[in-house]
Motif scaffolding. Structure first.
Motif: not given
Length: 534
Positions: A219-223, A225-237
């Motif tokens: 996740s990006s640090p909180a900006r 204005d309080g906004s943030w972006d996050a990424v979750l990587l998951v594996d396929p079946a």
């Protein structure tokens, strides 16, 4: 970076893949160059695999975004193409479903697999270090070293979890190699380095295929204005096909087992969400009691966000929006370790049934599969002890990565309790393996002692026979000195008159001691019985 260097790096990566990259903007080209120059020394296999992706494979991956801007709810958006993802990330205007334009933008991107185009779009737009993707690509079961930062083992809010799971599938092909001892490994048909390990049908264990996976969060640090972006990587079946490691051919997977009796099904996953009380509205009961499908981390995660009546979480902290995936990992690991325990019990006891008392499985050790020496069993015990130690170490690393080893950590109690349960279950399995190993070696030692005693008894019988014939040889030697005592002479009968009593006396002395010892032992056994009757 000089544009010519960027273009040369781009050309190098393109030539290695046998094709050209089209429709990449300047940021994506720069990010690709960063992967090639910065990540390649530490993750050479990742960069090579990324370069080998075909144009079709670069688009093969599922991606979705969950917008948590509105504190009253969230909105999920799926992307059919990378172009849609790129437009969504770059759109700075508030979405139409937001009524308040002053709210900070908070988004979680969930990406399954690692297709190159999705990786470039997310990495270049959000400023994600390439090592985040490279560390996730590495096989969690392999001896890789750079998947975690040794200088900052707990780097919250970022984390990477590695875990093992079971897959109720069968590979629809003959098993290569030694079917009694070898585990067969097949590669996932995916853009991450994942493998499916199957058990031979004639081996010690025939159980659900296992695989090792990773869950990575950034996740990006909180900006301001309080906004943030996050990424979750998951594996396929595992999907519908896997790739054979020897022939490199795609082999179909069979979801329905050929024989259910060989692989009994157990409900090993714990109850996912225990409620203190059902809601007042009975129409919400079914939604509250729903459980994950445990087929795909992507599907289970998105289902939890999109389910009717989904719980609204506090979105100030990006970690709070990924509680469900962290719960899923704990549940999957618990089921995996429970299956390891059942396998140990079933191997030890050839008559094992699921309802066997947990404290009785070692009660008939002499009648179990471990009652005779076998190199196959010995290899299994040694390998199991080594595997469980590696697994325990990996679970400890997961605890450290989540900061749960810190007493001042503000992690929720359910997470602390969950990983503590995994640690205790791992200890149970490890102690079970140790008990089996100790009992196996001791029982084999006892068997060897019995064989040795049998050999000694055989030698003692030979010695007794030899001892019985020594007097005869002695007397025969003495009487052979004179001519009248030789066979056929008048006094030949004297030899038998002397030899037979001497032989009887020697036999009486030997057998009398043996009979007295046997009688004394029998007397000691019968004495408590008569004492009890009185």
């Amino acid at each position: 970076m000089d544009p010519s260097d960027m273009c040369s790096s781009h050309t190098c990566l393109s030539e290695s893949s046998g094709s050209t990259y089209n429709n990449l903007n300047e940021k994506e080209l720069e990010y690709m160059s960063l992967i090639q120059n910065q990540a390649q020394p530490y993750f050479p296999r990742f960069t090579a695999a990324l370069a080998e992706q075909t144009p079709v494979e670069r688009e093969q991956g599922r991606c979705a975004a969950i917008d948590f801007t509105d504190p009253q709810g969230h909105q999920a958006t799926s992307f059919a193409t990378v172009a849609e993802l790129d437009l969504y990330i770059g759109d700075a205007s508030p979405p139409p479903y937001h009524t308040d334009t002053e709210l900070p933008r908070r988004r979680l991107f969930v990406l399954e697999d690692l297709p190159c185009n999705h990786l470039l779009a997310l990495g270049s737009r959000l400023g994600i270090p390439p090592s985040f993707f490279a560390g996730h690509w590495e096989d969690p079961a392999s001896s890789t070293f750079n998947h975690r930062n040794p200088f900052q083992r707990c780097a919250l809010p970022h984390f990477r979890l590695r875990y093992a799971t079971s897959n109720r599938v069968e590979v629809d092909c003959p098993t290569p190699g030694n079917t009694k001892t070898s585990l067969n490994m097949f590669a996932f048909d995916s853009r991450v380095n994942r493998y499916l390990h199957t058990y031979p049908r004639e081996g010690l264990i025939y159980d659900e295929a296992r695989s090792h996976h990773g869950l990575s969060f950034w996740s990006s640090p909180a900006r301001e204005d309080g906004s943030w972006d996050a990424v979750l990587l998951v594996d396929p079946a595992p999907g519908q096909q896997v790739r054979c490691m020897t022939t490199r051919k795609l082999i179909p997977l069979r979801q329905r087992l050929a024989d259910e009796t060989l692989m009994p099904k157990h409900f090993l996953n714990p109850e996912f969400d225990v409620l203190d009380e059902l809601p007042q509205d009975c129409s919400q009961w079914a939604a509250c009691c729903s459980s994950p499908g445990y087929r795909s981390m992507f599907d289970d995660t998105m289902q939890s966000f999109c389910a009717k009546g989904a719980k609204v979480v506090a979105t100030r902290d990006p970690l709070s929006v990924v509680e469900i995936p962290r719960r899923l990992v704990i549940s999957i690991v618990v089921a995996y370790m429970r299956r390891r325990y059942l396998n140990l019990v079933s191997i030890q006891n050839s008559n094992f049934r699921p309802h066997t008392q947990r404290h009785d499985y070692l009660s008939s050790f002499s009648k179990s599969n471990y009652s005779i020496w076998s190199g196959e069993f010995f290899d299994f015990i040694v390998g199991s002890r080594a595997a469980i130690r590696v697994f325990a170490r990996e679970m400890d690393d997961n605890v450290v990565a989540l900061g749960l080893d810190d007493a001042h950590c503000s992690a929720p109690q359910w997470e602390r309790d969950g990983w503590q349960s995994i640690k205790e279950l791992t200890n149970v399995v490890e102690e079970t393996v140790k008990a089996l190993a100790a009992g196996y070696l001791q029982y084999v030692t006892i068997q060897e002692a019995h064989v040795s005693n049998g050999n000694e008894q055989s030698l003692s019988r030979i010695a007794v026979l030899t001892m019985l014939f020594i007097p005869l040889s002695t007397v025969a030697s003495i009487f052979s000195m004179g001519g009248e005592f030789l066979p056929g002479q008048p006094r030949a009968w004297v030899f038998w008159v002397v030899a037979i009593p001497l032989l009887a006396m020697v036999a009486y002395v030997y057998w009398y001691q043996q009979l007295m010892r046997a009688w004394q032992g029998r007397k000691e056994q019968l004495l408590p019985m008569f004492t009890t009757k009185k």
